[in-house]
Design an enzyme around this catalytic site. Structure first.
Site, PDB file in Angstrom:
ATOM      1  N   HIS A  69       0.845  -1.188   0.000  1.00 16.59           N
ATOM      2  CA  HIS A  69       0.000   0.000   0.000  1.00 16.59           C
ATOM      3  C   HIS A  69       0.883   1.242   0.000  1.00 16.59           C
ATOM      4  O   HIS A  69       1.654   1.465   0.926  1.00 16.59           O
ATOM      5  CB  HIS A  69      -0.904   0.023   1.237  1.00 16.59           C
ATOM      6  CG  HIS A  69      -2.064  -0.913   1.149  1.00 16.59           C
ATOM      7  ND1 HIS A  69      -3.095  -0.916   2.055  1.00 16.59           N
ATOM      8  CD2 HIS A  69      -2.361  -1.875   0.247  1.00 16.59           C
ATOM      9  CE1 HIS A  69      -3.977  -1.848   1.730  1.00 16.59           C
ATOM     10  NE2 HIS A  69      -3.546  -2.443   0.636  1.00 16.59           N
ATOM     11  N   TYR A  86      -9.332   4.722   7.695  1.00 18.86           N
ATOM     12  CA  TYR A  86      -9.515   5.045   9.103  1.00 18.86           C
ATOM     13  C   TYR A  86     -10.592   6.115   9.178  1.00 18.86           C
ATOM     14  O   TYR A  86     -10.433   7.210   8.610  1.00 18.86           O
ATOM     15  CB  TYR A  86      -8.221   5.582   9.714  1.00 18.86           C
ATOM     16  CG  TYR A  86      -7.097   4.572   9.791  1.00 18.86           C
ATOM     17  CD1 TYR A  86      -6.900   3.826  10.950  1.00 18.86           C
ATOM     18  CD2 TYR A  86      -6.231   4.359   8.719  1.00 18.86           C
ATOM     19  CE1 TYR A  86      -5.864   2.902  11.041  1.00 18.86           C
ATOM     20  CE2 TYR A  86      -5.195   3.438   8.796  1.00 18.86           C
ATOM     21  CZ  TYR A  86      -5.013   2.713   9.962  1.00 18.86           C
ATOM     22  OH  TYR A  86      -3.989   1.799  10.044  1.00 18.86           O
ATOM     23  N   TYR A 137       3.831   6.505   9.964  1.00 18.38           N
ATOM     24  CA  TYR A 137       2.988   5.365   9.594  1.00 18.38           C
ATOM     25  C   TYR A 137       3.798   4.266   8.920  1.00 18.38           C
ATOM     26  O   TYR A 137       3.603   3.081   9.208  1.00 18.38           O
ATOM     27  CB  TYR A 137       1.857   5.835   8.678  1.00 18.38           C
ATOM     28  CG  TYR A 137       0.772   4.805   8.470  1.00 18.38           C
ATOM     29  CD1 TYR A 137      -0.261   4.660   9.395  1.00 18.38           C
ATOM     30  CD2 TYR A 137       0.760   3.982   7.347  1.00 18.38           C
ATOM     31  CE1 TYR A 137      -1.262   3.714   9.218  1.00 18.38           C
ATOM     32  CE2 TYR A 137      -0.231   3.037   7.156  1.00 18.38           C
ATOM     33  CZ  TYR A 137      -1.247   2.911   8.093  1.00 18.38           C
ATOM     34  OH  TYR A 137      -2.230   1.969   7.907  1.00 18.38           O
TER      35      TYR A 137
END
Length: 405
Positions: free
Chosen positions: A72, A201, A385
């Site tokens: 991703h 999210y 992240y």
């Protein structure tokens, strides 16, 4: 039995460490309280940082990951149904995350351990540590075959939050820091196509939601719920109705529904134990720290602990240097606390707290709006992240192999 490093716990931290040590020619024996089937079957995180993927590649254990993992380059955030995308790869110079479940990682680690005849003692009860403040520590245990003792140079405590290793640190030495969150994650697994090609999210007035996946045909979905909620009060139909609401109409209408085959409620906590080394005992993974699942840092932190400790032990055995061993706790904790900060911040941003006021909600919405419009804020999010480097003052894109040079 005699070995160089006794590893207590065959979860991600313990097995990664065992493989890393083997690659350096360092002997180890792993002692695990449960069966292989139990450890491998635990449903846990599914997002691997770039550094974790690099570590699997370095060990030559990434063949199935490359075939089946889902890289991703971005992720999506939502506030009350309005979505925006953060381009992780563009903002970090090419770093990504890869969706590949912890169960799959553990399967690959166990299969490789079997191929290499790496010693793992399963179903070891009554594990005790001895002499961790001396140069001759030992681990004792019981199995159906009788009592066992492992004499060693070092002990790696990788036995999780409820294990025995953290308790072996003297009370005057050990310090713990904890925050328990007043909600949990209600999660399901279902064999339906994911609602989106990337994770979403969602922050909604009703609470947090996460749309994730394990494969192109298997979805992993979560809803924030009260920690005392009962699973029987959440039939699949109610779960999917609430998920569609929190994801917003544009995404919710694409949601493919199907029967769940796993459903559970996970509590959320932040926890750190200091120090992560005392004498000849080291703490790794959940034995030393727990993070909320928001941002998927748990298993990745276990891997970074194993990388740091393997470098320290390689320095000891290859160069008779204590520098890495003496510096392990401070080095590991520096990264742990940064991951704790990101998980704490992201959890606070996306969830509804019981005591939150209308002002608090407006602040969440304002911060998400700022994140949507600020490249600098997105770059900070992306850097955390995809995973900070082992040492933040070093360039992000160096290879794992360079980490010990």
């Amino acid at each position: 039995m005699r070995t160089q490093v006794a590893i207590v716990g065959a979860g991600p931290a313990g097995l990664f460490l065992a493989h890393l040590l083997r690659a350096e020619g360092i002997e180890s024996v792993v002692v695990e309280r449960r069966t292989r089937a139990y450890v491998e079957g635990r449903v846990r995180a599914g997002v691997l940082e770039q550094g974790t993927v690099d570590a699997l590649s370095r060990l030559g254990l990434d063949a199935r990951l490359r075939r089946e993992g889902l890289p991703h380059g971005g992720t999506r955030l939502s506030v009350d149904g309005a979505h925006f995308r953060i381009d992780l790869a563009e903002l970090t110079g090419g770093a990504e995350v890869t969706v590949y479940g912890q169960q799959e990682v553990m399967h690959d680690l166990f299969e490789a351990a079997e191929r290499h005849a790496m010693p793992i003692v399963f179903e070891a009860e009554g594990v005790e540590l001895h002499g961790i403040e001396t140069e001759r520590p030992a681990v004792t245990y019981r199995t159906a075959a009788g009592e066992g003792r492992i004499a060693c140079d070092f002990v790696a405590g990788c036995d999780g939050f409820h294990g025995v290793c953290r308790g072996a640190l003297p009370p005057g030495v050990l310090r713990t820091f904890e925050r328990v969150y007043p909600f949990g994650w209600l999660g399901i697994l279902a064999d339906v196509p994911p609602v989106d090609e990337e994770l979403i999210y969602a922050s909604h007035a009703n609470g947090f939601a996460l749309a994730s996946m394990r494969s192109p045909t298997r979805s992993r979905y979560y809803l924030q719920c009260p920690i005392d909620e009962r699973l029987e009060d959440w039939p699949d139909e109610r779960f999917f109705d609430e998920l569609a609401l929190r994801l917003g109409p544009d995404v919710g209408e694409r949601l493919v529904r199907g029967p769940s085959f796993e459903k559970s409620i996970a509590p959320l906590r932040s926890f750190v134990a200091e120090p992560m080394r005392h004498g000849r005992l080291f703490l790794l993974g959940d034995a030393a720290h727990i993070v909320p699942p928001t941002g998927a840092k748990g298993m990745n932190l276990a891997v970074s602990d194993a990388l740091m400790l393997s470098e320290a032990l390689d320095g000891f055995y290859a160069r008779a240097s204590m520098a890495g061993i003496d510096g392990y706790s401070a080095r590991a904790l520096a990264r742990v606390w940064k991951a704790e900060r990101f998980s704490w911040w992201f959890t606070g941003l996306m969830h509804r707290f019981p005591e939150a006021s209308g002002f608090d909600r407006r602040m969440q919405v304002a911060e998400l709006d700022y994140l949507r419009g600020s490249r600098a804020a997105q770059a900070g999010f992306a850097e955390n992240y995809v995973g900070l480097p082992l040492d933040q003052d070093l360039p992000r894109r160096r290879s794992v192999g360079e980490a010990g040079r």
